[in-house]
Design an enzyme around this catalytic site. Sequence first.
Site, mmCIF file in Angstrom:
data_model
loop_
_atom_site.group_PDB
_atom_site.id
_atom_site.type_symbol
_atom_site.label_atom_id
_atom_site.label_comp_id
_atom_site.label_asym_id
_atom_site.label_seq_id
_atom_site.Cartn_x
_atom_site.Cartn_y
_atom_site.Cartn_z
ATOM 1 N N TYR A 50 0.829 -1.217 0.000
ATOM 2 C CA TYR A 50 0.000 0.000 0.000
ATOM 3 C C TYR A 50 0.862 1.266 0.000
ATOM 4 C CZ TYR A 50 -3.525 -3.415 1.582
ATOM 5 O OH TYR A 50 -4.340 -4.514 1.710
ATOM 6 N N HIS A 107 1.277 -11.572 1.765
ATOM 7 C CA HIS A 107 0.148 -10.904 1.088
ATOM 8 C C HIS A 107 -0.449 -11.739 -0.043
ATOM 9 C CE1 HIS A 107 -1.270 -6.526 0.129
ATOM 10 N NE2 HIS A 107 -2.198 -7.384 -0.225
#
Length: 288
Positions: A50, A107
């Site tokens: 992010y 992730h």
Amino acid sequence: MSKHFILNTGAQIPAIGFGTGTALFKKDATALVRLAIENGITHLDGAQMYDNEGTLGAGVKASGKPRSELFITTKIFTLAPGQTITESLKASLARFGFDYVDLFLIHDPTKAPAGELGKWWAGMEEVYHAGLAKAIGVSNFQVEHINEILQTAKVVPAANQIEFHPYVWKAAEPIVKLCKEKGILIESYGGLTPIVRAPGGPLDPVLENIRSRLEKTDGIPVSAGQVLSKWILQKDAVVVTTSTKAERIQEFLVVENVSDLTQEELQAIDDAGSKLHKRVFMHHAFKD
Ligand SMILES: NC(=O)c1ccc[n+]([C@@H]2O[C@H](COP(=O)([O-])OP(=O)(O)OC[C@H]3O[C@@H](n4cnc5c(N)ncnc54)[C@H](OP(=O)(O)O)[C@@H]3O)[C@@H](O)[C@H]2O)c1
């Protein structure tokens, strides 16, 4: 204490998490993280990908809330050539300005080189034993990925964060079942998809009926989003959501004041959700 689940480490994880991906992806998260904490959020979901771990940390500092009263997650996406998982997490911690994270996730299983997922998991175990991550887990893992790491794992993942809402309920059933068997907590992201990204589907009238029944029973305003959150929580999954608006953040948290859905209502959502398959995120990692 607000509603929480217990991880296989014995630690508590608040049932509603505030995400800094999607709406805040690659953006300055300071103001919204502070707003979320000031409105009662204690669980923040970040990720290296992010590209805003530094401003998540700044938002925490700006809120004045002690680190020990917060639950913070980050996720490893890729490793630079020669880099270890420990080095990668230490770089995240430096960006945050924290000494540890509460949960550290892989992730995306497809980012590990072929055949190296088990090796990555061994690296995750190292950061867990070093106390840099109080718990370790995975994200976007399907059955084959969990089975691959469990062949050599000494520590069972604490959580698997996946896209989870009624329009993927059928497709997600095998991974949800396996995680339950192994004591791996499901964290749902994209949970509001049926109303935000796929309105007009078979679920709409079902959600409306339940929403209006709850409003009458509880005597408080109830939204369709809260009905979806109740469905997720009653499937024993954490809700990882996000918002740019204080009133919506409060709405997420007061879901705890809304009565449980009945077995018939849960079933009606499962049935209507099974009529439409709609996956939004990580198509390559979490296949249909
Ligand atoms: N592990 C992964 O691969 C992965 C992938 C995706 C997401 N995530 C995590 O999960 C977090 C949440 O993801 P998400 O954004 O998909 O969550 P979500 O809960 O499905 O959606 C939240 C979004 O819905 C909007 N919203 C809420 N209620 C609404 C309503 N009644 N009408 C219209 N819009 C409404 C919010 O916008 P407003 O600002 O208008 O409230 C917000 O942008 C991310 O930030 C990230 O931390 C993880």
